[in-house]
Design a protein around this motif. Structure first.
Motif, PDB file in Angstrom:
ATOM      1  N   ASP A 295     -13.377  -2.907 -13.094  1.00  0.00           N
ATOM      2  CA  ASP A 295     -13.247  -3.524 -14.423  1.00  0.00           C
ATOM      3  C   ASP A 295     -11.826  -4.027 -14.652  1.00  0.00           C
ATOM      4  O   ASP A 295     -11.620  -5.099 -15.229  1.00  0.00           O
ATOM      5  N   GLN A 296     -10.846  -3.246 -14.219  1.00  0.00           N
ATOM      6  CA  GLN A 296      -9.448  -3.664 -14.361  1.00  0.00           C
ATOM      7  C   GLN A 296      -9.159  -4.949 -13.588  1.00  0.00           C
ATOM      8  O   GLN A 296      -8.404  -5.810 -14.044  1.00  0.00           O
ATOM      9  N   LEU A 297      -9.768  -5.073 -12.400  1.00  0.00           N
ATOM     10  CA  LEU A 297      -9.489  -6.201 -11.511  1.00  0.00           C
ATOM     11  C   LEU A 297     -10.380  -7.410 -11.787  1.00  0.00           C
ATOM     12  O   LEU A 297     -10.129  -8.498 -11.268  1.00  0.00           O
ATOM     13  N   GLY A 298     -11.447  -7.229 -12.568  1.00  0.00           N
ATOM     14  CA  GLY A 298     -12.416  -8.295 -12.752  1.00  0.00           C
ATOM     15  C   GLY A 298     -13.273  -8.509 -11.510  1.00  0.00           C
ATOM     16  O   GLY A 298     -13.667  -9.633 -11.189  1.00  0.00           O
ATOM     17  N   VAL A 299     -13.563  -7.403 -10.809  1.00  0.00           N
ATOM     18  CA  VAL A 299     -14.354  -7.445  -9.574  1.00  0.00           C
ATOM     19  C   VAL A 299     -15.783  -7.004  -9.874  1.00  0.00           C
ATOM     20  O   VAL A 299     -16.006  -6.051 -10.620  1.00  0.00           O
ATOM     21  N   ASP A 300     -16.754  -7.693  -9.290  1.00  0.00           N
ATOM     22  CA  ASP A 300     -18.159  -7.318  -9.443  1.00  0.00           C
ATOM     23  C   ASP A 300     -18.543  -6.338  -8.348  1.00  0.00           C
ATOM     24  O   ASP A 300     -18.292  -6.604  -7.160  1.00  0.00           O
ATOM     25  N   LEU A 301     -19.152  -5.227  -8.723  1.00  0.00           N
ATOM     26  CA  LEU A 301     -19.697  -4.317  -7.715  1.00  0.00           C
ATOM     27  C   LEU A 301     -20.962  -3.667  -8.232  1.00  0.00           C
ATOM     28  O   LEU A 301     -21.156  -3.495  -9.434  1.00  0.00           O
ATOM     29  N   LEU A 302     -21.833  -3.322  -7.277  1.00  0.00           N
ATOM     30  CA  LEU A 302     -23.080  -2.635  -7.567  1.00  0.00           C
ATOM     31  C   LEU A 302     -23.021  -1.246  -6.946  1.00  0.00           C
ATOM     32  O   LEU A 302     -22.619  -1.098  -5.782  1.00  0.00           O
ATOM     33  N   HIS A 303     -23.410  -0.244  -7.701  1.00  0.00           N
ATOM     34  CA  HIS A 303     -23.443   1.125  -7.191  1.00  0.00           C
ATOM     35  C   HIS A 303     -24.775   1.340  -6.495  1.00  0.00           C
ATOM     36  O   HIS A 303     -25.841   1.039  -7.068  1.00  0.00           O
ATOM     37  N   ILE A 304     -24.722   1.801  -5.256  1.00  0.00           N
ATOM     38  CA  ILE A 304     -25.944   1.886  -4.451  1.00  0.00           C
ATOM     39  C   ILE A 304     -26.085   3.279  -3.837  1.00  0.00           C
ATOM     40  O   ILE A 304     -25.105   3.997  -3.663  1.00  0.00           O
ATOM     41  N   LYS A 305     -27.355   3.623  -3.566  1.00  0.00           N
ATOM     42  CA  LYS A 305     -27.695   4.871  -2.883  1.00  0.00           C
ATOM     43  C   LYS A 305     -27.308   6.105  -3.716  1.00  0.00           C
ATOM     44  O   LYS A 305     -26.740   5.986  -4.806  1.00  0.00           O
ATOM     45  N   GLY A 306     -27.645   7.278  -3.197  1.00  0.00           N
ATOM     46  CA  GLY A 306     -27.222   8.530  -3.806  1.00  0.00           C
ATOM     47  C   GLY A 306     -27.555   8.660  -5.279  1.00  0.00           C
ATOM     48  O   GLY A 306     -28.598   8.224  -5.756  1.00  0.00           O
TER      49      GLY A 306
ATOM     50  N   ALA B 183     -19.658   8.320  -2.521  1.00  0.00           N
ATOM     51  CA  ALA B 183     -20.024   7.261  -3.465  1.00  0.00           C
ATOM     52  C   ALA B 183     -20.068   5.938  -2.710  1.00  0.00           C
ATOM     53  O   ALA B 183     -19.095   5.571  -2.046  1.00  0.00           O
ATOM     54  N   ASP B 184     -21.198   5.240  -2.802  1.00  0.00           N
ATOM     55  CA  ASP B 184     -21.365   3.953  -2.130  1.00  0.00           C
ATOM     56  C   ASP B 184     -21.378   2.832  -3.158  1.00  0.00           C
ATOM     57  O   ASP B 184     -22.111   2.916  -4.156  1.00  0.00           O
ATOM     58  N   VAL B 185     -20.605   1.795  -2.894  1.00  0.00           N
ATOM     59  CA  VAL B 185     -20.632   0.617  -3.761  1.00  0.00           C
ATOM     60  C   VAL B 185     -20.691  -0.635  -2.906  1.00  0.00           C
ATOM     61  O   VAL B 185     -20.143  -0.691  -1.807  1.00  0.00           O
ATOM     62  N   LEU B 186     -21.398  -1.635  -3.418  1.00  0.00           N
ATOM     63  CA  LEU B 186     -21.484  -2.952  -2.784  1.00  0.00           C
ATOM     64  C   LEU B 186     -20.638  -3.912  -3.608  1.00  0.00           C
ATOM     65  O   LEU B 186     -20.915  -4.137  -4.787  1.00  0.00           O
TER      66      LEU B 186
ATOM     67  N   GLU C 263     -32.429   5.946  -8.656  1.00  0.00           N
ATOM     68  CA  GLU C 263     -33.476   6.832  -9.128  1.00  0.00           C
ATOM     69  C   GLU C 263     -33.826   7.837  -8.029  1.00  0.00           C
ATOM     70  O   GLU C 263     -33.730   7.505  -6.832  1.00  0.00           O
ATOM     71  N   PRO C 264     -34.200   9.059  -8.382  1.00  0.00           N
ATOM     72  CA  PRO C 264     -34.440  10.106  -7.367  1.00  0.00           C
ATOM     73  C   PRO C 264     -35.371   9.683  -6.234  1.00  0.00           C
ATOM     74  O   PRO C 264     -35.152  10.061  -5.076  1.00  0.00           O
ATOM     75  N   GLN C 265     -36.405   8.887  -6.516  1.00  0.00           N
ATOM     76  CA  GLN C 265     -37.356   8.516  -5.464  1.00  0.00           C
ATOM     77  C   GLN C 265     -36.763   7.562  -4.439  1.00  0.00           C
ATOM     78  O   GLN C 265     -37.331   7.378  -3.356  1.00  0.00           O
ATOM     79  N   TRP C 266     -35.608   6.956  -4.749  1.00  0.00           N
ATOM     80  CA  TRP C 266     -34.972   6.024  -3.817  1.00  0.00           C
ATOM     81  C   TRP C 266     -33.742   6.633  -3.166  1.00  0.00           C
ATOM     82  O   TRP C 266     -32.890   5.916  -2.653  1.00  0.00           O
ATOM     83  N   ARG C 267     -33.626   7.944  -3.183  1.00  0.00           N
ATOM     84  CA  ARG C 267     -32.513   8.630  -2.518  1.00  0.00           C
ATOM     85  C   ARG C 267     -32.992   9.189  -1.187  1.00  0.00           C
ATOM     86  O   ARG C 267     -34.048   9.810  -1.121  1.00  0.00           O
TER      87      ARG C 267
ATOM     88  N   ALA D  71     -36.780  -3.025  -7.564  1.00  0.00           N
ATOM     89  CA  ALA D  71     -37.101  -3.656  -6.281  1.00  0.00           C
ATOM     90  C   ALA D  71     -35.898  -3.600  -5.340  1.00  0.00           C
ATOM     91  O   ALA D  71     -36.039  -3.334  -4.141  1.00  0.00           O
ATOM     92  N   GLY D  72     -34.701  -3.825  -5.885  1.00  0.00           N
ATOM     93  CA  GLY D  72     -33.485  -3.763  -5.079  1.00  0.00           C
ATOM     94  C   GLY D  72     -33.238  -2.360  -4.556  1.00  0.00           C
ATOM     95  O   GLY D  72     -32.870  -2.163  -3.387  1.00  0.00           O
ATOM     96  N   GLN D  73     -33.436  -1.355  -5.421  1.00  0.00           N
ATOM     97  CA  GLN D  73     -33.246   0.025  -4.992  1.00  0.00           C
ATOM     98  C   GLN D  73     -34.258   0.412  -3.918  1.00  0.00           C
ATOM     99  O   GLN D  73     -33.913   1.075  -2.932  1.00  0.00           O
ATOM    100  N   ALA D  74     -35.501   0.000  -4.093  1.00  0.00           N
ATOM    101  CA  ALA D  74     -36.534   0.328  -3.119  1.00  0.00           C
ATOM    102  C   ALA D  74     -36.241  -0.318  -1.766  1.00  0.00           C
ATOM    103  O   ALA D  74     -36.397   0.313  -0.708  1.00  0.00           O
ATOM    104  N   LEU D  75     -35.791  -1.591  -1.769  1.00  0.00           N
ATOM    105  CA  LEU D  75     -35.484  -2.276  -0.522  1.00  0.00           C
ATOM    106  C   LEU D  75     -34.291  -1.627   0.171  1.00  0.00           C
ATOM    107  O   LEU D  75     -34.315  -1.415   1.397  1.00  0.00           O
TER     108      LEU D  75
END
Length: 293
Positions: free
Chosen positions: A34-45, A62-65, A49-53, A148-152
């Motif tokens: 947020d400070q840098l103005g960078v876009d990231l998505l938090h993934i996995k773990g 911690a994984d981020v894309l 949702e629990p079913q996609w872990r 759909a993204g989490q499932a993939l």
């Protein structure tokens, strides 16, 4: 001091639950973005949702894309704030997708410039970003892929780790017909055809794709020589292929430091280099013997 005894206060170290630490790690990464103005998505773990872990506990880091065009700026900012790199993109995995960082208080973080099985680049990131959802981790709003993204991501990650290969009917049973249709539509939008075929156990139908051999090596846990051949084939340009060939015999000094617990000496690097050559020659010899048989 006239015989007066000076007491020394015993230091107490508080143990923080792993899941709590990972949640704060996600929050810290988001705060920096947020400070840098960078876009990231938090993934996995715990971001999913629990079913996609892959693990019920939510993992150990911690994984981020990160938006690919902003990765350089983000990792430079990380390193300026006390995060220490433990692996490089080109040495962290056969796909070259992530760098691992360590923070003394927050632990491990994996910074992805793309997700294995999806095509690299901002176009793929834009697709996931446009459908993003938001969750709160340590009270910080954090963007995550939609269902759909989490499932993939889950299916590709399981295939890459050799954990589970599901036939099409198994995917439908896991996801349901509606979500399966959404995932398969997303596969085409993010260029995940080969990785998805690997997850289904159907790599033969994408045998003409340059990434086929790499996924075959990953799924079957083939040897290192086959892995590097597949890495070269998977590259899209002659320059990238040449750089991969030159990188193949080099010793991964960061991995060596992680396993040894100290920066490797010149002697240790030389010994490891000789061992890599020996293992490679042995693997080629065994492969040729199997071929003759």
């Amino acid at each position: 001091m006239g015989g007066t005894m000076v007491g020394v206060e015993e230091q107490r170290v508080a143990t923080v639950d792993l899941a709590v630490r990972i949640e704060f790690c996600h929050a810290a990464l988001q705060h920096l973005a947020d400070q840098l103005g960078v876009d990231l998505l938090h993934i996995k773990g715990i971001a999913f949702e629990p079913q996609w872990r892959s693990r019920a506990s939510g993992g150990s880091d911690a994984d981020v894309l990160v938006r690919p065009s902003q990765v350089k700026r983000f990792v430079e900012a990380l390193e300026a704030r006390g995060w220490r790199r433990r692996s490089r993109f080109h040495t962290g995995s056969p796909f070259g997708h992530a760098q691992t960082y360590w923070h003394d208080h927050l632990g491990y973080a994996d910074i992805h410039r793309f997700f294995p099985g999806m095509q690299p680049g901002d176009k793929t990131f834009d697709t996931l970003w446009s459908d993003r959802l938001e969750i709160r981790l340590a009270s910080v709003p954090c963007p995550v892929p939609d269902q759909a993204g989490q499932a993939l991501v889950h299916l590709l990650n399981e295939a890459r780790n050799g954990m589970t290969v599901r036939r099409k009917e198994g995917v439908v049973e896991l996801l349901g017909a509606e979500l399966t249709a959404q995932v398969e539509a997303l596969v085409g939008r993010v260029g995940a055809e080969v990785g998805y075929a690997a997850a289904l156990g159907e790599l033969d139908r994408v045998g003409d794709h340059r990434e086929h051999d790499l996924w075959h090596v990953v799924v079957t846990r083939s040897g290192r020589v086959e892995e590097w051949r597949a890495r070269v084939k998977a590259q899209s340009t002659l320059t990238a292929k040449a750089l991969t060939v030159l990188r193949a015999p080099l010793v991964n000094t960061e991995h060596l430091a992680n396993t040894r617990g100290h920066p490797p000496s010149v002697g240790e690097v030389v010994v490891e280099f000789g061992d890599r050559v020996r293992r490679g020659v042995t693997e080629i010899w065994r492969s040729r013997r199997r071929g003759r048989a």
